[in-house]
Design a protein around this motif. Structure first.
Motif, PDB file in Angstrom:
ATOM      1  N   ALA A  38     -27.325   1.645  38.892  1.00 47.83           N
ATOM      2  CA  ALA A  38     -27.281   2.236  36.951  1.00 47.83           C
ATOM      3  C   ALA A  38     -28.632   1.719  36.861  1.00 47.83           C
ATOM      4  CB  ALA A  38     -26.188   1.756  35.851  1.00 47.83           C
ATOM      5  N   PHE A  39     -29.306   1.069  37.692  1.00 45.81           N
ATOM      6  CA  PHE A  39     -31.204   0.692  37.172  1.00 45.81           C
ATOM      7  C   PHE A  39     -31.845   0.995  37.486  1.00 45.81           C
ATOM      8  CE2 PHE A  39     -34.415  -3.075  38.486  1.00 45.81           C
ATOM      9  CZ  PHE A  39     -34.311  -3.762  36.885  1.00 45.81           C
ATOM     10  N   VAL A  40     -32.479   1.849  37.061  1.00 45.79           N
ATOM     11  CA  VAL A  40     -33.793   2.247  37.300  1.00 45.79           C
ATOM     12  C   VAL A  40     -34.911   0.668  37.333  1.00 45.79           C
ATOM     13  CG1 VAL A  40     -35.489   4.241  37.343  1.00 45.79           C
ATOM     14  CG2 VAL A  40     -32.655   4.536  36.472  1.00 45.79           C
ATOM     15  N   HIS A  41     -36.041   1.207  38.531  1.00 45.46           N
ATOM     16  CA  HIS A  41     -36.879   0.085  38.969  1.00 45.46           C
ATOM     17  C   HIS A  41     -37.935   0.501  37.515  1.00 45.46           C
ATOM     18  CE1 HIS A  41     -34.480  -1.247  41.848  1.00 45.46           C
ATOM     19  NE2 HIS A  41     -34.289  -2.377  41.465  1.00 45.46           N
ATOM     20  N   ALA A  42     -37.985   1.969  38.154  1.00 47.80           N
ATOM     21  CA  ALA A  42     -39.472   2.705  36.902  1.00 47.80           C
ATOM     22  C   ALA A  42     -38.722   3.413  36.265  1.00 47.80           C
ATOM     23  CB  ALA A  42     -39.573   4.178  38.264  1.00 47.80           C
ATOM     24  N   HIS A  43     -39.575   2.529  34.724  1.00 48.67           N
ATOM     25  CA  HIS A  43     -39.485   2.637  33.404  1.00 48.67           C
ATOM     26  C   HIS A  43     -40.861   2.300  32.318  1.00 48.67           C
ATOM     27  CE1 HIS A  43     -39.160  -1.911  34.291  1.00 48.67           C
ATOM     28  NE2 HIS A  43     -40.178  -1.908  33.634  1.00 48.67           N
ATOM     29  N   VAL A  44     -40.151   3.093  31.707  1.00 48.43           N
ATOM     30  CA  VAL A  44     -41.442   2.422  30.558  1.00 48.43           C
ATOM     31  C   VAL A  44     -40.124   1.627  29.370  1.00 48.43           C
ATOM     32  CG1 VAL A  44     -42.350   3.345  28.581  1.00 48.43           C
ATOM     33  CG2 VAL A  44     -42.293   4.823  30.775  1.00 48.43           C
ATOM     34  N   THR A  45     -41.667   0.361  29.842  1.00 48.08           N
ATOM     35  CA  THR A  45     -40.709  -0.435  28.909  1.00 48.08           C
ATOM     36  C   THR A  45     -41.187  -0.495  26.879  1.00 48.08           C
ATOM     37  OG1 THR A  45     -41.173  -2.088  30.056  1.00 48.08           O
ATOM     38  CG2 THR A  45     -41.181  -3.377  27.692  1.00 48.08           C
ATOM     39  N   LEU A  46     -40.048  -0.870  26.477  1.00 52.87           N
ATOM     40  CA  LEU A  46     -39.679  -0.056  24.632  1.00 52.87           C
ATOM     41  C   LEU A  46     -39.975  -1.603  24.433  1.00 52.87           C
ATOM     42  CD1 LEU A  46     -37.287   1.796  24.615  1.00 52.87           C
ATOM     43  CD2 LEU A  46     -39.849   2.516  24.612  1.00 52.87           C
ATOM     44  N   LEU A  47     -39.351  -2.541  24.961  1.00 53.01           N
ATOM     45  CA  LEU A  47     -39.450  -3.826  23.642  1.00 53.01           C
ATOM     46  C   LEU A  47     -38.729  -4.743  25.110  1.00 53.01           C
ATOM     47  CD1 LEU A  47     -39.473  -5.702  21.612  1.00 53.01           C
ATOM     48  CD2 LEU A  47     -37.730  -5.210  20.682  1.00 53.01           C
ATOM     49  N   ALA A  48     -40.318  -5.955  25.490  1.00 54.27           N
ATOM     50  CA  ALA A  48     -39.780  -6.819  26.604  1.00 54.27           C
ATOM     51  C   ALA A  48     -40.604  -8.039  26.014  1.00 54.27           C
ATOM     52  CB  ALA A  48     -39.874  -6.324  27.957  1.00 54.27           C
ATOM     53  N   PRO A  49     -40.348  -9.171  26.240  1.00 55.55           N
ATOM     54  CA  PRO A  49     -38.812  -9.831  26.873  1.00 55.55           C
ATOM     55  C   PRO A  49     -37.479  -9.699  25.255  1.00 55.55           C
ATOM     56  CG  PRO A  49     -40.147 -11.968  26.297  1.00 55.55           C
ATOM     57  CD  PRO A  49     -41.240 -10.801  26.510  1.00 55.55           C
ATOM     58  N   PRO A 113     -42.470  -7.045  21.578  1.00 53.54           N
ATOM     59  CA  PRO A 113     -43.670  -6.822  22.153  1.00 53.54           C
ATOM     60  C   PRO A 113     -44.161  -7.612  23.370  1.00 53.54           C
ATOM     61  CG  PRO A 113     -44.182  -4.794  20.860  1.00 53.54           C
ATOM     62  CD  PRO A 113     -43.710  -6.261  20.310  1.00 53.54           C
ATOM     63  N   TYR A 114     -43.502  -8.154  24.923  1.00 50.06           N
ATOM     64  CA  TYR A 114     -44.696  -8.651  25.623  1.00 50.06           C
ATOM     65  C   TYR A 114     -45.286 -10.279  24.550  1.00 50.06           C
ATOM     66  CZ  TYR A 114     -44.935  -4.114  28.137  1.00 50.06           C
ATOM     67  OH  TYR A 114     -44.603  -2.951  28.720  1.00 50.06           O
ATOM     68  N   GLY A 115     -43.995 -11.090  24.251  1.00 49.12           N
ATOM     69  CA  GLY A 115     -44.188 -11.692  24.031  1.00 49.12           C
ATOM     70  C   GLY A 115     -44.984 -11.581  23.124  1.00 49.12           C
ATOM     71  N   GLY A 116     -46.092 -11.103  22.343  1.00 46.06           N
ATOM     72  CA  GLY A 116     -47.330 -10.486  21.201  1.00 46.06           C
ATOM     73  C   GLY A 116     -48.471 -11.604  22.149  1.00 46.06           C
ATOM     74  N   ARG A 117     -48.470 -11.023  23.723  1.00 45.28           N
ATOM     75  CA  ARG A 117     -49.739 -11.410  23.923  1.00 45.28           C
ATOM     76  C   ARG A 117     -50.741  -9.858  24.434  1.00 45.28           C
ATOM     77  NH1 ARG A 117     -46.989 -12.879  29.980  1.00 45.28           N
ATOM     78  NH2 ARG A 117     -47.492 -10.466  29.271  1.00 45.28           N
ATOM     79  N   PHE A 118     -50.695  -8.807  23.035  1.00 42.41           N
ATOM     80  CA  PHE A 118     -51.743  -8.229  23.591  1.00 42.41           C
ATOM     81  C   PHE A 118     -51.317  -6.878  22.152  1.00 42.41           C
ATOM     82  CE2 PHE A 118     -49.260  -8.352  27.583  1.00 42.41           C
ATOM     83  CZ  PHE A 118     -50.469  -8.453  28.299  1.00 42.41           C
TER      84      PHE A 118
END
Length: 178
Positions: A38-49, A113-118
């Protein structure tokens, strides 16, 4: 190879590009290649970590956001590069993905998103990174028979990413009550 303590990702999988991204993942660190079908490596991140141990209430909130979001179509065709050399595809239109990220960010303000780095987080699907012999042009050439990808976005997956333990923890259909 470094050991990852693991982290969660709320993501939209892109199965049509999974073989390519899985191969590149294996090239850099095979311990992140998942055995979970079920795991798809190709993805668009919505929220991480996102949070490592979400509560039932947290999961229900993601379900409410998913249920309130109608499925939509996206197209991935344009290879682009961020200033740090990350080669990626830009989904079009971006607005529905940005709206999902905004809704999730508002619901979970302690997990930006991305710990607020961007500042402005642009939706993207990571393909590779600029290095000797790897350029946006070489990546685009590798994908020429696969692009454009057209996909109906109809779900959000909660993925766990850790060495030797990448898997789907939960999944929600868009536009449907959880």
């Amino acid at each position: 190879m470094s050991r990852s303590p693991g982290h969660t990702v709320l993501a939209v999988g892109v199965p049509d590009l999974d073989d390519h991204v899985r191969t590149r993942t294996a090239h850099y660190d095979a311990s992140f290649v998942s055995a979970d079908p079920a795991f798809v490596h190709a993805h668009v991140t919505l929220l991480a970590p996102w949070m490592a141990n979400p509560t039932t209430s947290d999961l229900d909130e993601v379900g409410r956001i998913a249920a309130a979001t109608a499925p939509f179509d996206m197209r991935l065709a344009r290879v682009d590069t961020f200033p740090d050399g990350l080669i990626h595809l830009r989904p079009e239109p971006e607005a529905p993905l940005r709206a999902l990220t905004a809704a999730l960010s508002a619901a979970f303000p302690d997990h930006p998103p991305y710990g607020g780095r961007f500042g402005d987080v642009r939706p993207h699907l990571t393909l590779d990174a600029v290095a000797d012999g790897i350029t946006p042009e070489t990546v685009a050439a590798e994908l020429r028979d696969l692009l454009p990808v057209r996909q109906r976005v109809d779900r959000i997956d909660l993925q766990w990413w850790a060495n030797h333990d990448c898997r789907v923890l939960a999944s929600w259909k868009l536009g449907q009550p959880a």
